[in-house]
Design a protein around this motif. Structure first.
Motif, PDB file in Angstrom:
ATOM      1  N   TYR A 128      38.257  54.359  29.104  1.00 39.43           N
ATOM      2  CA  TYR A 128      39.099  54.313  30.299  1.00 39.43           C
ATOM      3  C   TYR A 128      40.502  53.825  29.912  1.00 39.43           C
ATOM      4  N   PRO A 129      41.277  54.661  29.245  1.00 38.16           N
ATOM      5  CA  PRO A 129      42.593  54.224  28.746  1.00 38.16           C
ATOM      6  C   PRO A 129      43.577  53.846  29.852  1.00 38.16           C
ATOM      7  N   GLY A 130      43.346  54.316  31.073  1.00 35.08           N
ATOM      8  CA  GLY A 130      44.261  53.996  32.170  1.00 35.08           C
ATOM      9  C   GLY A 130      44.060  52.615  32.759  1.00 35.08           C
ATOM     10  N   ILE A 131      43.009  51.921  32.361  1.00 30.27           N
ATOM     11  CA  ILE A 131      42.718  50.588  32.899  1.00 30.27           C
ATOM     12  C   ILE A 131      43.287  49.529  31.965  1.00 30.27           C
ATOM     13  N   VAL A 132      44.022  48.592  32.538  1.00 35.36           N
ATOM     14  CA  VAL A 132      44.571  47.477  31.767  1.00 35.36           C
ATOM     15  C   VAL A 132      43.520  46.375  31.696  1.00 35.36           C
ATOM     16  N   LEU A 133      43.170  45.949  30.480  1.00 34.38           N
ATOM     17  CA  LEU A 133      42.246  44.826  30.288  1.00 34.38           C
ATOM     18  C   LEU A 133      43.063  43.577  30.002  1.00 34.38           C
ATOM     19  N   ASP A 134      42.928  42.579  30.863  1.00 37.28           N
ATOM     20  CA  ASP A 134      43.624  41.300  30.705  1.00 37.28           C
ATOM     21  C   ASP A 134      42.550  40.260  30.397  1.00 37.28           C
ATOM     22  N   VAL A 135      42.384  39.920  29.118  1.00 38.52           N
ATOM     23  CA  VAL A 135      41.241  39.117  28.675  1.00 38.52           C
ATOM     24  C   VAL A 135      41.704  37.733  28.225  1.00 38.52           C
ATOM     25  N   MET A 136      41.069  36.697  28.792  1.00 38.37           N
ATOM     26  CA  MET A 136      41.314  35.318  28.371  1.00 38.37           C
ATOM     27  C   MET A 136      40.053  34.772  27.710  1.00 38.37           C
ATOM     28  N   PHE A 137      40.228  34.025  26.636  1.00 40.26           N
ATOM     29  CA  PHE A 137      39.109  33.423  25.932  1.00 40.26           C
ATOM     30  C   PHE A 137      39.110  31.928  26.227  1.00 40.26           C
ATOM     31  N   GLU A 138      38.228  31.503  27.137  1.00 42.16           N
ATOM     32  CA  GLU A 138      38.185  30.106  27.564  1.00 42.16           C
ATOM     33  C   GLU A 138      36.902  29.878  28.328  1.00 42.16           C
ATOM     34  N   ASN A 139      36.758  28.703  28.956  1.00 43.11           N
ATOM     35  CA  ASN A 139      35.460  28.334  29.518  1.00 43.11           C
ATOM     36  C   ASN A 139      35.501  27.760  30.927  1.00 43.11           C
ATOM     37  N   ARG A 140      36.574  27.947  31.658  1.00 48.12           N
ATOM     38  CA  ARG A 140      36.678  27.357  32.997  1.00 48.12           C
ATOM     39  C   ARG A 140      36.158  28.315  34.073  1.00 48.12           C
ATOM     40  N   VAL A 141      35.198  27.845  34.872  1.00 45.21           N
ATOM     41  CA  VAL A 141      34.686  28.643  35.986  1.00 45.21           C
ATOM     42  C   VAL A 141      35.668  28.613  37.155  1.00 45.21           C
ATOM     43  N   GLU A 142      36.470  27.541  37.238  1.00 45.36           N
ATOM     44  CA  GLU A 142      37.344  27.356  38.392  1.00 45.36           C
ATOM     45  C   GLU A 142      38.361  28.470  38.549  1.00 45.36           C
ATOM     46  N   ASP A 143      38.639  29.228  37.479  1.00 50.48           N
ATOM     47  CA  ASP A 143      39.633  30.294  37.562  1.00 50.48           C
ATOM     48  C   ASP A 143      39.278  31.316  38.632  1.00 50.48           C
ATOM     49  N   LEU A 144      37.974  31.546  38.824  1.00 48.94           N
ATOM     50  CA  LEU A 144      37.540  32.492  39.848  1.00 48.94           C
ATOM     51  C   LEU A 144      37.986  32.030  41.227  1.00 48.94           C
ATOM     52  N   LEU A 145      37.912  30.740  41.462  1.00 50.07           N
ATOM     53  CA  LEU A 145      38.246  30.209  42.762  1.00 50.07           C
ATOM     54  C   LEU A 145      39.748  30.197  42.999  1.00 50.07           C
ATOM     55  N   ARG A 146      40.522  30.194  41.908  1.00 48.79           N
ATOM     56  CA  ARG A 146      41.975  30.184  42.046  1.00 48.79           C
ATOM     57  C   ARG A 146      42.563  31.586  41.996  1.00 48.79           C
ATOM     58  N   ASP A 147      41.701  32.596  42.009  1.00 48.49           N
ATOM     59  CA  ASP A 147      42.160  33.985  41.991  1.00 48.49           C
ATOM     60  C   ASP A 147      42.847  34.379  40.687  1.00 48.49           C
ATOM     61  N   GLU A 148      42.637  33.590  39.618  1.00 52.93           N
ATOM     62  CA  GLU A 148      43.300  33.908  38.362  1.00 52.93           C
ATOM     63  C   GLU A 148      42.591  35.031  37.613  1.00 52.93           C
ATOM     64  N   VAL A 149      41.286  35.155  37.804  1.00 52.02           N
ATOM     65  CA  VAL A 149      40.543  36.219  37.136  1.00 52.02           C
ATOM     66  C   VAL A 149      39.619  36.893  38.142  1.00 52.02           C
ATOM     67  N   ASP A 150      39.237  38.134  37.813  1.00 54.68           N
ATOM     68  CA  ASP A 150      38.280  38.865  38.651  1.00 54.68           C
ATOM     69  C   ASP A 150      36.847  38.524  38.257  1.00 54.68           C
ATOM     70  N   ILE A 151      36.627  38.340  36.956  1.00 50.55           N
ATOM     71  CA  ILE A 151      35.275  38.174  36.422  1.00 50.55           C
ATOM     72  C   ILE A 151      35.300  37.092  35.351  1.00 50.55           C
ATOM     73  N   ALA A 152      34.273  36.257  35.324  1.00 52.92           N
ATOM     74  CA  ALA A 152      34.113  35.285  34.242  1.00 52.92           C
ATOM     75  C   ALA A 152      32.721  35.451  33.649  1.00 52.92           C
ATOM     76  N   VAL A 153      32.636  35.343  32.341  1.00 54.28           N
ATOM     77  CA  VAL A 153      31.345  35.369  31.643  1.00 54.28           C
ATOM     78  C   VAL A 153      31.113  33.971  31.093  1.00 54.28           C
ATOM     79  N   ARG A 154      29.960  33.369  31.419  1.00 49.79           N
ATOM     80  CA  ARG A 154      29.729  31.972  31.068  1.00 49.79           C
ATOM     81  C   ARG A 154      28.285  31.715  30.646  1.00 49.79           C
TER      82      ARG A 154
END
Length: 304
Positions: free
Chosen positions: A117-143
Motif C-alpha cells: 500500500y504505497p499510498g499510505i503513510v506509516l508514522d511509526v514510534m518505538f516506545e512503550n506508553r499506552v497513554e498516547d492513545l488517550l491523547r490522540d497521538e497515535v491510532d494504534i499501540a502494540v504492547r
C-alpha cells in the motif's frame, strides 16, 4: 437534536478542555464555550463539569458522547467512501510499538505493508506508553501486558515468552542460574519501569513464585539489552524474540526453561480506542498486522 452540537461535545470531551478543543476546531475558546452553553440550554441538562484546567462529562454527557462518537465515525466513514471511490488506499497510520518487538519482529511486516500500500503513510514510534492513545497521538499501540485496559479495544497478537539467558562464553565461565533465587545474586540484564521495584513472576504447573530483582544493566531498548547479553555482561531476562536467532546459532544459552517467566506481561496486544473512526487505511493495517502475527504462529486468527 443538533448533530453539529453533538459533534462539538465529542471534540470538547476528547480534547479535555475548552482551550484545546478550540485549537483543534480552529475556533475561539469563547465561541466553543458559547455553543456548548447553547446545547446544554436546549437540552435543559448539564453535559460537562468545568474546572480551570479540565472538563469532565456528567453521566448524561458521557452517554451523549458515546452516541456522538458513533455518529461521527459513521459520517467520516461515509465521507471517506465517497471521496476515495475507485482510488487506491491512501491516508496515514500513526503507530506506536515496543522497541524490541517493533524492530525485531514487526519491521518486516511494516515493510511488507508499505510495499503493498504505497499510498499510505506509516508514522511509526518505538516506545512503550499506552497513554498516547488517550491523547490522540497515535491510532494504534502494540504492547506487552498480562491484561489489556478495559477502556481500549485489544486484539490478541499472541503470547510472549520470557527467557533467562546468557552468552555461551558467560555460561562457560560463570555457569547459569540453577533456580529462581539464583537470579537475586546474578548480574542481571533486563528492562524495568522507573521508580518501580522489579519483580519476576514465575509459573511451574500450578505453582506461582515471585522474585525481587536488582538488575545491573537496565534499558527499555531491547536491542541494547541483546548487545549486553552477547557481550557477556550477565544473565538476560528478555522476551524470546530478542535472542531467538542467537539461541539458534548457539551464541546464547538459556536456563530455567521449565518455568514460564514474566516481568511485564505474557501477551502482545494491539490496542486502539473504541468508537474512534478508523480510516480505510487504518482498518486495512490492523487486519494486515493481525494476519501477519497469525501466519508467524503468534496471534489468533483475524476476525472482523
Amino acid at each position: 437534536m443538533d448533530v453539529n452540537a453533538l459533534t462539538l461535545l465529542v471534540e470538547i470531551i476528547d480534547a479535555g478542555n475548552l482551550s484545546e478543543a478550540a485549537r483543534r476546531l480552529k475556533m475561539t475558546r469563547a465561541n466553543v464555550s458559547y455553543h456548548l452553553n447553547q446545547f446544554e440550554k436546549s437540552l435543559g441538562l448539564q453535559l460537562v463539569r468545568r474546572t480551570t484546567r479540565r472538563v469532565e462529562p456528567t453521566e448524561i454527557g458521557l452517554k451523549l458522547y458515546e452516541h456522538g462518537r458513533a455518529i461521527r465515525s459513521s459520517l467520516l466513514a461515509a465521507q471517506e467512501s465517497v471521496s476515495t471511490l475507485g482510488e487506491s488506499l491512501r491516508g496515514r497510520v500513526r503507530l506506536s510499538v515496543p522497541s524490541g518487538y517493533g524492530q525485531l519482529v514487526m519491521s518486516a511486516w511494516l515493510i511488507a505493508f508499505k510495499r503493498n500500500y504505497p499510498g499510505i503513510v506509516l508514522d511509526v514510534m518505538f516506545e512503550n506508553r499506552v497513554e498516547d492513545l488517550l491523547r490522540d497521538e497515535v491510532d494504534i499501540a502494540v504492547r506487552v501486558m498480562s491484561e489489556p485496559p478495559q477502556n481500549l479495544v485489544a486484539r490478541d497478537m499472541g503470547p510472549v515468552r520470557w527467557v533467562a539467558c546468557a552468552s555461551s562464553a558467560y555460561a562457560a565461565r560463570y555457569g547459569m542460574p540453577a533456580d529462581l533465587h539464583a537470579l537475586r545474586t546474578a548480574p542481571l540484564i533486563t528492562s524495568a519501569v522507573v521508580g518501580r521495584q522489579l519483580r519476576l513472576a514465575a509459573y511451574l504447573r500450578d505453582e506461582r513464585h515471585e522474585v525481587l530483582l536488582e538488575p545491573g544493566v537496565i534499558s527499555e531498548n531491547f536491542l541494547f539489552l541483546r548487545e549486553a547479553i552477547l557481550a557477556g555482561l550477565g544473565v538476560g531476562l528478555v522476551p524470546d524474540y530478542v535472542v531467538h536467532d542467537d539461541i539458534r546459532r548457539g551464541d546464547v544459552v538459556t536456563a530455567l526453561d521449565p518455568w514460564r517467566l514474566s516481568i511485564f506481561g505474557t501477551n502482545m496486544y494491539m490496542l486502539y480506542m473504541p468508537n474512534r473512526h478508523h480510516t480505510r487505511a487504518t482498518a486495512q493495517f490492523i487486519e494486515f498486522m493481525l494476519d501477519e502475527a497469525r501466519k508467524a504462529g503468534r496471534g489468533l486468527p483475524s476476525r472482523a
